[in-house]
Design a protein around this motif. Structure first.
Motif: not given
Length: 437
Positions: A236-243, A376-383, A388-394, A409-413
């Motif tokens: 997720n974006e928080r984990e990416i920022s940690t890196l 991660s890119f696809a999931t984070n932008q979807y969240l 979705a159609t715009s993400i697919m173009k990228i 995405i997990t059930p809790r998300e």
């Protein structure tokens, strides 16, 4: 330049006459070679150097496919020899010996035997190394070729273990073969999706053989490519920022891997693409490039973290990005990075392997790979609510079905998204709550 032609031994014959193959290079003849095929001159088209398309010669499709296959093998032998010998053509004797070996010439008869199943697949793989595909206009990728070779190897192992000294030919590729091969892979403890991948790849071989008339009775509908949903992680974006915020000044090896991985996380590109971004692909605030796998042209905005990475390597490399390493090495280093970043939560992976459904627990760090960046890119932008159609173009996905496989995405998300939606629609405490009459 090589030139290959087919001629009749006796074009004035009243009965079937042998067809000869003439191979020349730069105007010099390399060989005159018997194809093992015969035809009545009445049914031969000297302009196309193939059998005429006529009902009076109903087997012309299979006949012409065999000639085309012989030509392909002859071309591949010559190309391979020259690649291995500084572009020097073989002598007449050497080339003829190579043809004899490839065509399995019967001793003392000089008759070309038809390619068997494995002989065809071997020549097909050689052909695919340089074949240009209509959809992309480019040769097959090394990754896809490796998948093809793996399936070929598994089929050989299946033959050696299950058939041993018995015949294994085109005629045996039927539904019984399909079920027997599938059962063998289960017994060998292959995962369901790996089984499906091998069946799908072999089906590609068999369809090509079918098109060339070598497997006229092949029924592709019976060869089902089985699969099951695969568990896969994303950051997720928080984990990416940690890196991004990790201080790796004392570890330049991991710093370069981290930075390259983050480029993948914020572009959605595959490893084969984010490792070959060039300076000319970057224009102001965007990256524009043609993807290697599909040939799709994608345009991606440059994220502020990617911009910071570009500044870090400016003047140090031609594209202001870390120099890439192999996919395998990068995967190893990413797991090390994940441990340093503290990504140690337990993640369960469930799959069917050897016909048994099993769940295995791993620390999240052990599951990070280069492909995690794209996922991660696809999931984070979807969240984030980006369409979705715009993400697919990228990302370059052509179908929503293929794209949705990347959304992890997990059930809790999912539940959190619904909760947030409900919160947005909850009446304010200052507003009176009324029940409609």
């Amino acid at each position: 330049m090589a030139k290959i032609n087919f001629y009749l031994r006796d074009k004035e014959a009243d009965t079937a006459t042998p067809i000869l193959m003439f191979v020349s290079y730069n105007g010099e003849r390399l060989t005159k070679y018997p194809t093992g095929e015969t035809i009545e001159p009445l049914f031969w088209d000297s302009k196309t150097q193939r059998a005429k398309q006529t009902k009076k010669f109903p087997t012309y499709p299979e006949f012409n496919s065999r000639l085309s296959n012989i030509k392909t093998v002859a071309e591949n032998i010559l190309r391979q020899y020259m690649n291995d010998n500084d572009q020097q053509p073989p002598t007449v004797e050497t080339y003829r010996a190579l043809l004899n070996q490839s065509f399995n010439v019967a001793p003392k008869k000089g008759i070309v035997k038809p390619l068997d199943l494995f002989g065809f697949m071997d020549s097909y793989l050689t052909e695919y190394e340089t074949r240009i595909f209509e959809k992309t206009g480019r040769p097959i990728t090394k990754t896809t070729l490796r998948v093809y070779k793996q399936a070929f190897r598994v089929l050989k192992e299946f033959k050696d273990k299950e058939y041993k000294n018995r015949e294994f030919s085109f005629a045996q590729i039927d539904y019984h073969f399909y079920t027997q091969f599938q059962q063998y892979l289960v017994k060998e403890n292959f995962a369901t999706n790996t089984i499906g991948k091998h069946i799908r790849t072999l089906k590609t071989f068999f369809l090509e053989a079918h098109e060339r008339g070598l497997m006229p009775h092949f029924s592709p509908k019976k060869f089902k490519s089985i699969s099951e949903p695969a568990d896969a992680i994303y950051l997720n974006e928080r984990e990416i920022s940690t890196l991004f915020e990790l201080d790796l000044n004392q570890n330049p090896r991991l710093e370069k891997v981290r930075d390259l991985f983050l480029v993948g996380c914020w572009t959605g590109l595959r490893f084969s693409d984010f490792t070959r971004i060039k300076k000319e692909n970057m224009d102001g605030e965007f990256i524009e490039m043609e993807t290697q796998k599909t040939g799709e042209v994608v345009v991606i905005p440059i994220h502020w973290q990617v911009e910071a990475i570009l500044k870090r390597y400016e003047g140090k490399t031609p594209n202001s990005l870390p120099k890439p390493i192999s996919n395998q090495k990068m995967n190893d280093y990413l797991k090390e990075l994940g441990r340093i970043a503290g990504f140690e939560e337990t993640v369960s992976e469930t799959m069917t392997k050897g016909g048994i459904r099993q769940t295995v627990n791993y620390p999240k760090s052990e599951l990070i790979t280069t492909h995690t960046a794209r996922r991660s890119f696809a999931t984070n932008q979807y969240l984030a609510g980006f369409p979705a159609t715009s993400i697919m173009k990228i990302t370059g996905h052509r179908t929503e079905k293929a794209f949705m496989k990347y959304i992890k995405i997990t059930p809790r998300e999912h539940a959190n998204k619904l909760r947030e939606l409900w919160k947005q629609n909850t009446p304010s405490k200052t507003e009176p709550f009324r029940i409609a009459n």
